[in-house]
Structures are given as C-alpha cells and as structure tokens.
Design a protein around this motif. Structure first.
Motif, PDB file in Angstrom:
ATOM      1  N   SER A  81       0.827  -1.213   0.000  1.00  0.00           N
ATOM      2  CA  SER A  81       0.000   0.000   0.000  1.00  0.00           C
ATOM      3  C   SER A  81       0.856   1.256   0.000  1.00  0.00           C
ATOM      4  O   SER A  81       0.591   2.202  -0.748  1.00  0.00           O
ATOM      5  CB  SER A  81      -0.928   0.010   1.223  1.00  0.00           C
ATOM      6  N   LYS A  82       1.887   1.293   0.847  1.00  0.00           N
ATOM      7  CA  LYS A  82       2.754   2.474   0.911  1.00  0.00           C
ATOM      8  C   LYS A  82       3.502   2.667  -0.409  1.00  0.00           C
ATOM      9  O   LYS A  82       3.622   3.787  -0.916  1.00  0.00           O
ATOM     10  CB  LYS A  82       3.739   2.341   2.064  1.00  0.00           C
ATOM     11  N   LEU A 304      -6.152   2.720   3.604  1.00  0.00           N
ATOM     12  CA  LEU A 304      -6.242   4.145   3.293  1.00  0.00           C
ATOM     13  C   LEU A 304      -5.153   4.927   4.020  1.00  0.00           C
ATOM     14  O   LEU A 304      -4.554   5.860   3.456  1.00  0.00           O
ATOM     15  CB  LEU A 304      -7.621   4.691   3.688  1.00  0.00           C
ATOM     16  N   THR A 305      -4.891   4.560   5.266  1.00  0.00           N
ATOM     17  CA  THR A 305      -3.837   5.230   6.033  1.00  0.00           C
ATOM     18  C   THR A 305      -2.473   5.007   5.392  1.00  0.00           C
ATOM     19  O   THR A 305      -1.683   5.943   5.220  1.00  0.00           O
ATOM     20  CB  THR A 305      -3.828   4.722   7.487  1.00  0.00           C
ATOM     21  N   ALA A 306      -2.170   3.752   5.034  1.00  0.00           N
ATOM     22  CA  ALA A 306      -0.868   3.433   4.449  1.00  0.00           C
ATOM     23  C   ALA A 306      -0.670   4.140   3.116  1.00  0.00           C
ATOM     24  O   ALA A 306       0.404   4.701   2.848  1.00  0.00           O
ATOM     25  CB  ALA A 306      -0.741   1.920   4.273  1.00  0.00           C
ATOM     26  N   ALA A 387       0.002   2.804   9.791  1.00  0.00           N
ATOM     27  CA  ALA A 387       1.212   3.614   9.972  1.00  0.00           C
ATOM     28  C   ALA A 387       2.425   2.754  10.304  1.00  0.00           C
ATOM     29  O   ALA A 387       3.523   3.274  10.506  1.00  0.00           O
ATOM     30  CB  ALA A 387       0.986   4.639  11.089  1.00  0.00           C
ATOM     31  N   GLY A 388       2.230   1.430  10.359  1.00  0.00           N
ATOM     32  CA  GLY A 388       3.333   0.521  10.668  1.00  0.00           C
ATOM     33  C   GLY A 388       3.634   0.396  12.143  1.00  0.00           C
ATOM     34  O   GLY A 388       4.663  -0.173  12.522  1.00  0.00           O
ATOM     35  N   ILE A 450       6.047  10.275  10.824  1.00  0.00           N
ATOM     36  CA  ILE A 450       5.391  10.132   9.530  1.00  0.00           C
ATOM     37  C   ILE A 450       5.972  11.151   8.548  1.00  0.00           C
ATOM     38  O   ILE A 450       6.029  12.343   8.861  1.00  0.00           O
ATOM     39  CB  ILE A 450       3.864  10.337   9.659  1.00  0.00           C
ATOM     40  N   PRO A 451       6.412  10.718   7.370  1.00  0.00           N
ATOM     41  CA  PRO A 451       6.987  11.658   6.399  1.00  0.00           C
ATOM     42  C   PRO A 451       5.924  12.575   5.816  1.00  0.00           C
ATOM     43  O   PRO A 451       4.737  12.284   5.850  1.00  0.00           O
ATOM     44  CB  PRO A 451       7.571  10.732   5.325  1.00  0.00           C
TER      45      PRO A 451
END
Length: 467
Positions: A81-82, A304-306, A387-388, A450-451
């Motif tokens: 996803s990322k 969706l977050t990733a 977010a891992g 988070i970048p």
C-alpha cells in the motif's frame, strides 16, 4: 508496465472510499467465517456434542495458525500500500517476490511442526481423553490445509494493497459455497465418497481453501499479467525481509496473544463441563462474526492510512478515523442487539442439547453487549497498523489479555459468578482495549515520524490535529 493499475485511495471522498473498500472485505470476511459456521452447523447437527467439543478445543490452535498467516500477509499489504501510494512499482515487485519466498518457507515449517505436535498441543489445552482422537484427526487435517490458507491470504493482501477487493470476495464466495456442499457429503459419505465423520469437515475446508487460492492466482495472472504484483522469482532481500518480519512478527505476536487468550479461557471453561466447552466453541465463533464488520473497516482504514502516508497526505487520517467509527455504529449496534435479545434462537441453529444452549445463552447475553466496543478500537488500531506501528497494538493487546482478561477470568470463575465470571472478564477486556487504543491514538506519539509533515508539526505529534 501500466502506471494506473489498482485503485488510488489517496484522493476523493473518504467515506465513499471506506465503503467501497470495506464492503467487499466485510462480505468476504462473513463468507470466510462461513467456513467455521457451516462446519459448526453440520458437525453439531450430524455428529453431536463430542464432535462439537473436539472442534472447540482445536480452535485456539487454529487461531494461532491464522495469526501467523494474517500477521505476515498484513505486513505485505501495508508495504505494498505504501509503495503503491508513492508510485514505486519496482519496490512493489520486490515486496511481492520476497513475500512469496517467505510464505513457502513458513508453510513448510508450519505443516511439519503442526502434524508432529497436534496431540501435544491438544493435551496442553486440557482436551478430555474421550474426544482426543476426534480432535487430533481434525486438527491434523486443518494444519495441512493451512498451506492453502496462507497463500490465499497472501494473494488477497497483495490485491488489497493496490485497492482491489472484489476478486478476493469472489474467491471466498466460491470456496464457501464449495465448503457448504462438501461438508455433508464428506461427513456422511455419498456415492463414491467415503464416510469421514469429523475429518470430512476438515477435508472440506482444505479443498475449499485450495480452490480459493487457485482462483486468485489465475485472476492475478490474467488481469495483472504485466504488473508487479505477480511473483517473478524467489528472493530474500535482507532489508525487505526485515521490514516484513518487523511488522508481521508484531502482528503475529498480537494475534497469538488473542489465540493464547482463547486457549486460557478454554482451560477455564473445561473445568466446568463438556456442555460448557461445546457452548463456548459455538458462541466464540459468533464473536468472529460480530467482529467481521469492524475488522473489514479496520482493513479499509489501514490501507487508506498506508496509501495516504505513502502519498505524503497524512492530513487525511483524522477524517479516516472519524468516518470509520461513524460507519461502524449501525451495523455493530444491530449485531449486539440481536445477540442480546435472541440468544436462544441463535444457539439452536448450531446445537440441540439443552445444557449447551443454556450455557451459550448466558455467553451471548453478557459478551454480546460488549460487542459495542468493536465500534471504536478496530478503527484506531487500523490507523496504527496502517502507519506501521504494530508494536503499539501489540502492547495494547498484551495489556488487555495478559493483565486483564486471563487473570480476571481465573479469579471470577472461582467466585459465585462461576462460568458467568469468565464471560464478564471477556467484556471488561474489550473495554480496556478500547480505552487504551483511543488514548494512544489521541496522544499522537505514533505519528511523530510520519513523512510529509513540517518538522514543527512532527515535533508536536499529530495528536491535536488528528484526535
């Protein structure tokens, strides 16, 4: 290679995207849970209480296997996803190749160890001697079927990572229908098919999961033939394997804690009666059904977050949390109400014995009310996973199960509450999970690295912005 395969979830209406992504997962999860529900109905009505109890004592081991499969494949889904969000297609191919290599190794170890240790594991769970042969045979076949389950999970996780949720649904639908047809045929025997009893139910699930896997592989090969989601070779890249292990191992550990929690609860329940074991076996499967909508939303929120983080759009996370919770409310509320108001009707679908129904009735009235907590913590945990930050959800689960549920269940079981005390401990642990997850999300420390954020905002954390 096309640059627009899959579905971009980083633009557009968040509630619409959540619904489009979560609904196929929900239907698929309900159908997937249909495996165990269909087995429970056929086993309970065709083979009786001993067979139901044999399936129940095997369930914690099965949960452990599912934990391993879903933990590793969750890591793949998050990483895909990322990479998809940042349009790094070469990295997607590397993740896929490494995931398949790891998967093949894991299932070989899992099958071998499971077959050799099944009776020992059942002994640790306090399996009564009179149902040990039934439980051992059933568990062995279930563990063999874990190969198909793991790889079908992997196919689904890759597809979901690029926003494709429909084909995993089709695969599960096909396999569930096949499972429903094969169950009575293999349990009772029909025509050339032998009468296999409880082992027939396990074999039906094995064949069905294999069908789901083959269907998914054929689809990926045809629709995404030139895309980087099909494995092009086996690889074990140190950095990618490390990322998969880091995320997957923590997720696996979290789900293993859930499995161990059920294992300890099973031990507490076995001290009461065989009817209690059978009731817990049926009712605890209903927990899975009740959690399905929230779990589907968690998967949607996580993806969706990733993708949002990968695309440098973390500001969308606040709305993802809000809409995830709002969309959970009506369906979880309805499920809870049905379980609390009509527990006897539900139990009679699975078993006929009055003492089993009575024990299950109490479970559904008590634990069913606790399903309301699913509305909240699955969504907040989904954001943390996306977010891992699987270490955070692991710690939350550790506190809920090891600090609250297990000790409290053991304590309350020895009071005048008896078996009801075990059920109350489960509900209290749901509450602790919810409060812990929402508190950690609101705190905001999970978002500091988070970048895509200005340095000042990162230093403050995203708690004030996203909570």
């Amino acid at each position: 290679m096309k640059q627009h395969f899959g579905k971009d979830l980083t633009t557009g209406s968040i509630p619409q995207l959540l619904l489009q992504f979560a609904l196929p997962i929900l239907i698929g999860n309900l159908l997937s849970t249909g495996y165990s529900v269909i087995n429970a109905i056929w086993v309970g009505n065709l083979l009786g209480q001993d067979a139901v109890a044999a399936v129940a004592v095997s369930f914690p081991v099965f949960l452990a296997v599912v934990a391993l499969c879903s933990g590793a494949t969750l890591a793949t889904s998050i990483l895909v996803s990322k990479a998809y969000g940042s349009k790094d297609y070469a990295r997607i191919q590397q993740i896929v190749n490494n995931s398949w290599s790891m998967g093949i190794g894991i299932i070989l170890v899992l099958m071998t160890a499971g077959l050799l240790l099944s009776e020992t594991l059942l002994g640790w769970l306090g399996t009564p001697a009179e149902i040990m042969p039934l439980a051992d045979g059933y568990l062995k076949l279930t563990l063999v079927g874990s190969a198909g389950m793991y790889l079908s999970f992997l196919v689904s996780s890759i597809l979901r990572g690029i926003g494709d949720t429909m084909i995993p649904l089709v695969c599960i639908l096909l396999s569930t229908v096949l499972n429903a047809v094969l169950d009575p045929l293999l349990i009772l025997g029909a025509g050339p098919l032998p009468e296999l009893g409880l082992n027939g139910a396990a074999l039906a699930s094995l064949l069905s999961s294999g069908t789901a896997l083959l269907t998914g592989l054929l689809y990926m090969k045809r629709k995404y033939k030139q895309e980087p989601i099909n494995p092009t070779g086996l690889a074990l890249d140190k950095s990618i394997v490390g990322e998969i292990v880091k995320i997957g191992l923590l997720s696996f550990a979290q789900q293993m804690l859930v499995s161990m929690g059920y294992g300890f609860i099973t031990v507490f329940v076995t001290s009461f009666s065989a009817a209690s074991i059978a009731a817990f076996g049926v009712a605890s499967r209903l927990d899975s059904i009740a959690a399905m909508p929230a779990m589907a939303m968690m998967m949607a929120v996580s993806t969706l977050t990733a993708q949002s983080i990968g695309a440098g759009k973390p500001e969308r996370i606040k709305s993802i949390l809000k809409w995830g919770i709002l969309m959970n409310i009506p369906i979880i509320l309805a499920i809870s109400a049905v379980c609390v108001l009509f527990p006897e009707t539900i139990m009679r679908l699975f078993v006929k014995e009055a003492d089993v129904i009575q024990a299950g009735l109490r479970y559904l009235r008590i634990v069913g009310a606790g399903y309301l907590f699913f509305i909240f913590f699955y969504v907040s945990n989904g954001i943390l996973n996306g977010a891992g930050k699987t270490l955070s959800t692991l710690i939350i689960t550790l506190i809920s199960l090891c600090v609250v549920r297990i000790p409290l269940a053991g304590l309350l079981a020895r009071t005048e509450l008896g078996l009801d005390g075990v059920w109350y401990a489960i509900v209290i642990s749901f509450a602790v999970t919810t409060l812990s997850s929402l508190f950690y999300y609101g705190w905001g420390r999970w978002a500091k690295d988070i970048p895509g954020r200005e340095q000042g905002t990162r230093n403050q954390g995203l708690g004030s912005e996203l909570s």
